[in-house]
Design an enzyme around this catalytic site. Structure first.
Site, mmCIF file in Angstrom:
data_model
loop_
_atom_site.group_PDB
_atom_site.id
_atom_site.type_symbol
_atom_site.label_atom_id
_atom_site.label_comp_id
_atom_site.label_asym_id
_atom_site.label_seq_id
_atom_site.Cartn_x
_atom_site.Cartn_y
_atom_site.Cartn_z
ATOM 1 N N SER A 143 3.544 -3.291 1.201
ATOM 2 C CA SER A 143 2.499 -2.252 1.351
ATOM 3 C C SER A 143 1.125 -2.433 0.654
ATOM 4 O O SER A 143 0.261 -1.579 0.767
ATOM 5 C CB SER A 143 3.099 -0.703 0.871
ATOM 6 O OG SER A 143 4.081 -0.343 1.822
ATOM 7 N N LYS A 146 -1.811 -1.974 2.609
ATOM 8 C CA LYS A 146 -2.485 -0.669 3.073
ATOM 9 C C LYS A 146 -3.759 -0.739 2.524
ATOM 10 O O LYS A 146 -4.720 0.225 2.934
ATOM 11 C CB LYS A 146 -1.502 0.275 2.614
ATOM 12 C CG LYS A 146 -0.161 0.346 3.527
ATOM 13 C CD LYS A 146 0.416 1.561 3.303
ATOM 14 C CE LYS A 146 1.618 1.917 4.093
ATOM 15 N NZ LYS A 146 2.781 1.248 3.684
ATOM 16 N N SER A 198 2.426 5.678 0.115
ATOM 17 C CA SER A 198 2.844 4.774 0.975
ATOM 18 C C SER A 198 3.447 5.047 2.207
ATOM 19 O O SER A 198 4.579 4.200 2.588
ATOM 20 C CB SER A 198 3.672 3.603 0.219
ATOM 21 O OG SER A 198 3.220 2.164 0.726
#
Length: 435
Positions: A143, A146, A198
């Protein structure tokens, strides 16, 4: 049967029962692992001592480690991604081509409790690289990718625009913030969900506005290339593993530094908690009711536990393991730390990041082993004050607690034989009185 025999048997049976019960009921406690061989040649084994992964031979020079599942198998009809070229010379300077631990001349040894296979510490403002391990080794970002999606979205989308949640948002794999069909969210709220906790559902809702997953991924890769983050290739907007997914500790530092040029990104990584909207009852579900709003909290523990923490981004998948990028400020200096392919031992990833930040802050102010590429814009200071750690009652880390039954177990094991002896003496006295 004589009284003496009855007393002796009763004593032995009672003592044995007490000891067996202690062994059965109380949980076993682990014997700490040692660095040396077992004492006395015993073959009993415990958890092996932790060792930091060795990367001196550049095992990840061209691609991440082999996957453990099928998440990176291309969909039918889709091509298998080729390996990304390895730049020569290495981006960031000559020493950035090394794969082991790299520190400035005369610097002390790096902290010992680091399980991250690759990591880097750099100066957020000047771009100086202070210390690193396998900086251009290629690993999966999870993640932390991101950050690239946030760069694209924050520079492309109207943050006040209302977006209606869909079932496709709610059905995504992995971590979800709780977007529901029919819910109404501003893009600002979607960014809160993306950056603070997240949410893969938020990533899907954002990517949809960028033209869908493929279009969003293409834009993320364009950003990485423009910043000379040449080890990076996104395969999914959320960071879920996909064919060809790759980044490096160096590139993750580059992406984070660029994101910190965006005031709202700097604000959101530093925000502890916000209220998030709910969504209406689903008419397809009998007796379903409206789902009220709820608070969402930042999942970065460094923010709550490290003095001067600015914020950052966490990540995890089965193939990527623990990934992390974060920044902190001390005495006017702001440092960034990145971790790739870390584990939760011997200490948690945010604690590993804290050790590396402490190490970086302790180095000379002119220490340098390389440099991040110039991004063409100056990093901004976060627009909110440093966060205060929340109280322990909200689930933040508490002091270690010893196993509840360990002391009782030890006491019982000692007390069992003593009780047997007492009962034997009692039986003997009773026998003498009856003779």
């Amino acid at each position: 049967m004589r009284i003496r025999e009855v007393g002796l048997r009763a004593a032995y049976l009672l003592g044995a029962a007490v000891t067996v019960t202690a062994l059965a009921v109380a949980p076993a406690f682990a014997v700490p692992a040692t660095d040396g061989p077992p004492v006395g040649g015993s073959s009993t084994t415990t958890t092996p001592p932790f060792t930091t992964p060795n990367t001196d031979d550049c095992p990840q020079k061209t691609q991440p480690p082999a996957p453990i599942d099928t998440s990176e198998v291309p969909a039918p009809g889709e091509p298998t991604p080729t390996q990304l070229p390895v730049p020569s010379p290495a981006v960031g300077g000559q020493r950035m081509s090394d794969c082991g631990v790299i520190v400035p001349d005369g610097a002390p040894p790096v902290p010992a409790e680091i399980s991250a296979t690759a990591w880097m510490v750099s100066d957020l403002d000047t771009g100086r690289v202070l210390a690193a391990k396998d900086p251009h080794g290629r690993y999966r970002p999870a993640s932390t990718i991101k950050v690239a999606l946030a760069i694209v979205a924050l520079r492309s989308l109207d943050l006040d625009k209302i977006v209606v949640g869909t079932q496709a948002d709610a059905d995504v794999d992995g971590t979800r913030v709780g977007i529901g069909p029919g819910g109404r969210y501003t893009n600002r709220q979607l960014m809160q969900a993306l950056i603070m906790c997240s949410g893969n559902d938020a990533a899907h809702a954002i990517a949809t506005q960028l033209g869908g997953d493929k279009a969003a991924v293409a834009k993320m890769n364009e950003v990485a290339k423009s910043l000379r983050a040449l080890d990076t290739r996104a395969a999914t907007p959320s960071g879920l593993d996909g064919p060809g997914m790759s980044t490096s500790a160096y590139d993750l530092s580059v992406l984070f530094r660029e994101a910190m040029n965006i005031p709202l990104f700097a604000e959101l990584i530093h925000t502890e908690q916000v209220d998030f909207p709910g969504f209406p009852a689903d008419p397809k579900i009998p007796d379903d009711k409206d789902h009220p709003g709820f608070p969402i909290a930042n999942d970065n523990q460094l923010l709550y536990n490290y003095a001067g923490a600015i914020g950052g981004k966490t990540g995890f998948t089965d193939d990527a393991r623990q990934t992390f990028v974060a920044a902190a400020e001390r005495d006017g200096h702001r440092l960034v730390v990145t971790l790739l392919k870390a584990d939760v031992r011997p200490i948690r990833p945010w604690e590993q990041a804290a050790r590396l930040l402490d190490y970086g802050f302790a180095l000379d102010t002119d220490a340098r082993i390389g440099k991040l590429p110039e991004s063409g814009s100056e990093a901004v200071q976060p627009s909110v004050p440093l966060a205060s750690p929340p109280p322990r009652a909200d689930g933040t880390q508490a002091d270690p607690v010893r196993p509840a039954h360990q002391g009782a177990r030890i006491a019982t094991l000692i007390g069992g034989p003593v009780l047997i002896l007492v009962l034997l003496l009692w039986a003997r006295r009773a026998f003498r009185r009856r003779r």
